[in-house]
Design a protein around this motif. Structure first.
Motif, short mmCIF file in Angstrom:
data_model
loop_
_atom_site.label_atom_id
_atom_site.label_comp_id
_atom_site.label_asym_id
_atom_site.label_seq_id
_atom_site.Cartn_x
_atom_site.Cartn_y
_atom_site.Cartn_z
N THR A 166 9.81 8.89 9.95
CA THR A 166 9.33 7.51 10.08
C THR A 166 10.08 6.51 9.21
OG1 THR A 166 7.70 7.70 8.31
CG2 THR A 166 6.99 8.34 10.54
N GLY A 167 10.74 7.01 8.17
CA GLY A 167 11.39 6.11 7.22
C GLY A 167 10.46 5.63 6.13
N LEU A 168 9.21 6.08 6.17
CA LEU A 168 8.20 5.67 5.19
C LEU A 168 7.57 6.90 4.56
CD1 LEU A 168 6.26 3.12 7.44
CD2 LEU A 168 7.92 2.52 5.65
N THR A 169 7.08 6.75 3.35
CA THR A 169 6.28 7.82 2.76
C THR A 169 4.88 7.73 3.38
OG1 THR A 169 5.46 6.45 0.95
CG2 THR A 169 7.52 7.67 0.57
N PRO A 170 4.12 8.81 3.38
CA PRO A 170 2.76 8.74 3.92
C PRO A 170 1.91 7.67 3.23
CG PRO A 170 3.39 11.03 3.65
CD PRO A 170 4.48 10.19 3.02
N SER A 171 2.03 7.54 1.91
CA SER A 171 1.22 6.54 1.20
C SER A 171 1.64 5.12 1.57
CB SER A 171 1.29 6.75 -0.31
OG SER A 171 2.63 6.72 -0.75
N HIS A 172 2.94 4.89 1.77
CA HIS A 172 3.40 3.54 2.18
C HIS A 172 2.92 3.24 3.60
CE1 HIS A 172 6.83 0.48 2.87
NE2 HIS A 172 5.80 -0.11 2.31
N PHE A 173 3.00 4.24 4.48
CA PHE A 173 2.49 4.06 5.85
C PHE A 173 1.01 3.69 5.83
CE2 PHE A 173 0.17 5.86 9.45
CZ PHE A 173 0.82 5.25 10.51
#
Length: 187
Positions: A166-173
């Motif tokens: 996704t290009g994102l960390t789970p926490s950022h998502f």
């Protein structure tokens, strides 16, 4: 018994919609499951055409050729494993697919790659990441519980795969999703 194969059935709601169309058309089915309708007796050509037209209007498609049926069965098996059988898939994906589809995994893998332009493994990972997103948005489980539920060996491995996809960390998502959501009293 005769089976018709349907493309784009991915959830229980799809099964319900297809069952509803069968009821409207007066076609009694023995069972409706992801990608398949089983009839006691084969529907007439006119009944098949009416069903194909009704399903097409809803985004489904009847599948006639063998390769397309196999591809759809692979997809439906993966979707079922990832989205509907939490933490039950302790066996290798290749073993599950070979057993359920009664074909050698190399054949299934090559066919899938040829038709879909991606590997079974990449499709499986994409489905798992979609499930992770869904569970993050629900906000009922911790990341370690999600990792356990989806059979990741560790939270770090899940996080790395999520970021790679996704290009994102789970926490950022999760943070982005929470920022976009408005409280009910503000809607």
């Amino acid at each position: 018994m005769t089976t018709l194969f349907i493309k784009n059935m991915v959830c229980n709601r799809c099964i319900m919609v297809v069952q509803n169309e069968l009821d409207k058309l007066g076609l009694p089915a023995v069972s409706v499951s992801l990608g398949e309708i089983v009839f006691e007796k084969e529907p007439s050509l006119e009944e098949k055409n009416n069903l194909a037209e009704a399903l097409s209007a809803l985004g489904f498609e009847m599948i006639d050729d063998k390769k397309s049926r196999i591809i759809e069965k692979i997809k439906n098996t993966i979707i079922e494993l990832v989205h509907h059988q939490d933490n039950e898939a302790k066996t290798n994906l290749s073993d599950i697919l070979s057993t359920r589809l009664h074909n050698d995994y190399n054949y299934l893998s090559n066919l899938f790659s040829e038709v879909e332009g991606t590997t079974i493994e990449k499709y499986f990972i994409a489905q798992k990441i979609e499930r992770v997103k869904e569970l993050l948005v629900y906000d009922e489980l911790s990341l370690s519980e999600i990792a356990f539920q989806l059979n990741y060996s560790s939270v770090a491995y899940l996080s790395n795969q999520f970021k790679k996809t996704t290009g994102l960390t789970p926490s950022h998502f999760k943070q982005i999703k929470e920022e976009k959501r408005k409280p009910l009293d503000k809607v």
